[in-house]
Design a protein around this motif. Sequence first.
Motif, short mmCIF file in Angstrom:
data_model
loop_
_atom_site.label_atom_id
_atom_site.label_comp_id
_atom_site.label_asym_id
_atom_site.label_seq_id
_atom_site.Cartn_x
_atom_site.Cartn_y
_atom_site.Cartn_z
N GLU A 1 -13.14 -14.94 -20.83
CA GLU A 1 -13.19 -13.48 -20.82
C GLU A 1 -13.25 -12.97 -19.39
N ILE A 2 -12.51 -11.89 -19.12
CA ILE A 2 -12.58 -11.22 -17.83
C ILE A 2 -13.52 -10.03 -17.99
N PRO A 3 -14.59 -9.95 -17.21
CA PRO A 3 -15.52 -8.82 -17.35
C PRO A 3 -14.79 -7.49 -17.21
N PRO A 4 -15.15 -6.49 -18.03
CA PRO A 4 -14.46 -5.19 -17.99
C PRO A 4 -14.40 -4.56 -16.60
N ALA A 5 -15.47 -4.71 -15.83
CA ALA A 5 -15.49 -4.10 -14.49
C ALA A 5 -14.43 -4.73 -13.59
N ILE A 6 -14.27 -6.06 -13.71
CA ILE A 6 -13.26 -6.75 -12.90
C ILE A 6 -11.86 -6.37 -13.39
N SER A 7 -11.69 -6.28 -14.69
CA SER A 7 -10.40 -5.87 -15.24
C SER A 7 -10.02 -4.48 -14.74
N ARG A 8 -10.99 -3.57 -14.73
CA ARG A 8 -10.75 -2.21 -14.23
C ARG A 8 -10.38 -2.24 -12.75
N PHE A 9 -11.08 -3.07 -11.97
CA PHE A 9 -10.77 -3.17 -10.54
C PHE A 9 -9.34 -3.69 -10.33
N LEU A 10 -8.96 -4.72 -11.08
CA LEU A 10 -7.62 -5.28 -10.94
C LEU A 10 -6.56 -4.23 -11.26
N SER A 11 -6.81 -3.44 -12.31
CA SER A 11 -5.87 -2.38 -12.68
C SER A 11 -5.72 -1.37 -11.55
N LEU A 12 -6.84 -0.96 -10.97
CA LEU A 12 -6.79 0.01 -9.87
C LEU A 12 -6.13 -0.59 -8.63
N TYR A 13 -6.42 -1.87 -8.37
CA TYR A 13 -5.77 -2.53 -7.23
C TYR A 13 -4.25 -2.53 -7.38
N LEU A 14 -3.77 -2.90 -8.57
CA LEU A 14 -2.32 -2.98 -8.78
C LEU A 14 -1.67 -1.60 -8.61
N LEU A 15 -2.32 -0.56 -9.12
CA LEU A 15 -1.77 0.79 -8.97
C LEU A 15 -1.77 1.21 -7.50
N ALA B 1 1.90 0.78 -17.13
CA ALA B 1 1.90 0.50 -15.69
C ALA B 1 2.00 -1.00 -15.42
N VAL B 2 1.34 -1.81 -16.25
CA VAL B 2 1.36 -3.26 -16.02
C VAL B 2 2.76 -3.83 -16.26
N THR B 3 3.45 -3.33 -17.29
CA THR B 3 4.83 -3.77 -17.52
C THR B 3 5.70 -3.40 -16.33
N PHE B 4 5.50 -2.19 -15.80
CA PHE B 4 6.28 -1.74 -14.65
C PHE B 4 5.99 -2.61 -13.42
N VAL B 5 4.70 -2.89 -13.16
CA VAL B 5 4.33 -3.72 -12.01
C VAL B 5 4.93 -5.12 -12.15
N THR B 6 4.90 -5.67 -13.36
CA THR B 6 5.48 -6.99 -13.59
C THR B 6 6.98 -6.97 -13.34
N ALA B 7 7.64 -5.88 -13.75
CA ALA B 7 9.09 -5.75 -13.52
C ALA B 7 9.40 -5.65 -12.03
N VAL B 8 8.55 -4.92 -11.30
CA VAL B 8 8.74 -4.82 -9.84
C VAL B 8 8.66 -6.20 -9.20
N GLN B 9 7.67 -6.99 -9.61
CA GLN B 9 7.52 -8.34 -9.08
C GLN B 9 8.73 -9.20 -9.44
N TYR B 10 9.24 -9.04 -10.65
CA TYR B 10 10.42 -9.79 -11.09
C TYR B 10 11.64 -9.43 -10.23
N LEU C 1 -1.78 -10.42 -1.32
CA LEU C 1 -2.68 -10.59 -2.46
C LEU C 1 -2.05 -10.20 -3.80
N PHE C 2 -0.93 -9.50 -3.74
CA PHE C 2 -0.40 -8.84 -4.95
C PHE C 2 -0.11 -9.82 -6.07
#
Length: 335
Positions: A26-40, A103-112, A216-217
């Motif tokens: 499990e990824i703690p919710p706070a870390i998941s939220r941080f990762l989401s904000l980092y990616l954006l 947003a995550v699908t979009f970020v993954t597409a950008v990386q692709y 880091l991305f």
Amino acid sequence: MQNLLDPAILFFIIGVLAGALRSNLEIPPAISRFLSLYLLMALGLKGGFALSHSGLTAQVGISLSAAIVLAICIPLMGYWILSRFVSGFDAAAIAATYGSVSAVTFVTAVQYLENQGVTYGGHMAAAMALMESPAIIMAVVFANVLRQSKTHSVVALGGGVAALQGPSALPGIRVSKILHESFTDGAQLLLLGAMLVGLVTGEAGKAAMQPFSGDLFKGMLSFFLLDMGLMAARNLPKARGHSPVLMAYAVLGPITHAGLALGLAVWLSLPVGDGALLMVLAASASYIAVPAVLRYALPESSPSLYFGLSLGVTFPLNILFGIPIYVSLAQSFLL
């Protein structure tokens, strides 16, 4: 198949397997939220740096206009189709979920695209931000119309006498409140703010932020997709047992939306990268921002429908298979 060998996608698959096996990973919710904000934030910076290099051109305006057209047409089409099979409130909620973006699908597409060496416009991050709110607003409008129609519906009584029903239990939700929540959402503000920072600082800012937004991305995206894999596996049961029509919509709807985006991109002569990202945005479905708003704005709808379908079915299909297919089609039909 090559997409499945990407480290970020492999971590997503690991997350799906761990969730399916009911692992305690499990990824703690706070870390998941941080990762989401980092990616954006990183995505916004990349877009701003690219815009600083290319400038605000007519092509930018055309791409953003195409995004807005899709953001209006997709939820309208979805509501028109779905209202024939489910209640009006559920149809509005599902249409809003699939009319908005991931947003995550979009970020993954950008990386692709970067892995494939395909260039794209930084303004497509702004297109993603523009496509998030129209579907929510239309869903609220649809719901308010349904509530008003119930409030004022005529009930036939014996002897041909008619009377009005009493007021519905839930009053109409003000569109102005939804507009305020949509445009002041923290994730949206961070994305647009980071784009502005990148646009203002240009090449100097890009060099300074490279260790953060560049190096880091990929690792951060892999970590976040691991969490998304866990969530997808745990939400798939919510999608089971629903009407075959809804399951078909979760699979075929995004493909149809991507086809509309491709047709629009061909007509407007968009570049390959921009057209591919437009297809990805059209095919994606929101599972964070829109469900959060819908729980308040459309309490009559069933979260297991729109959340289970978007995260349990559509998101994995787009991440594993959709993105490479959309990019391949864009490369075939666009210059």
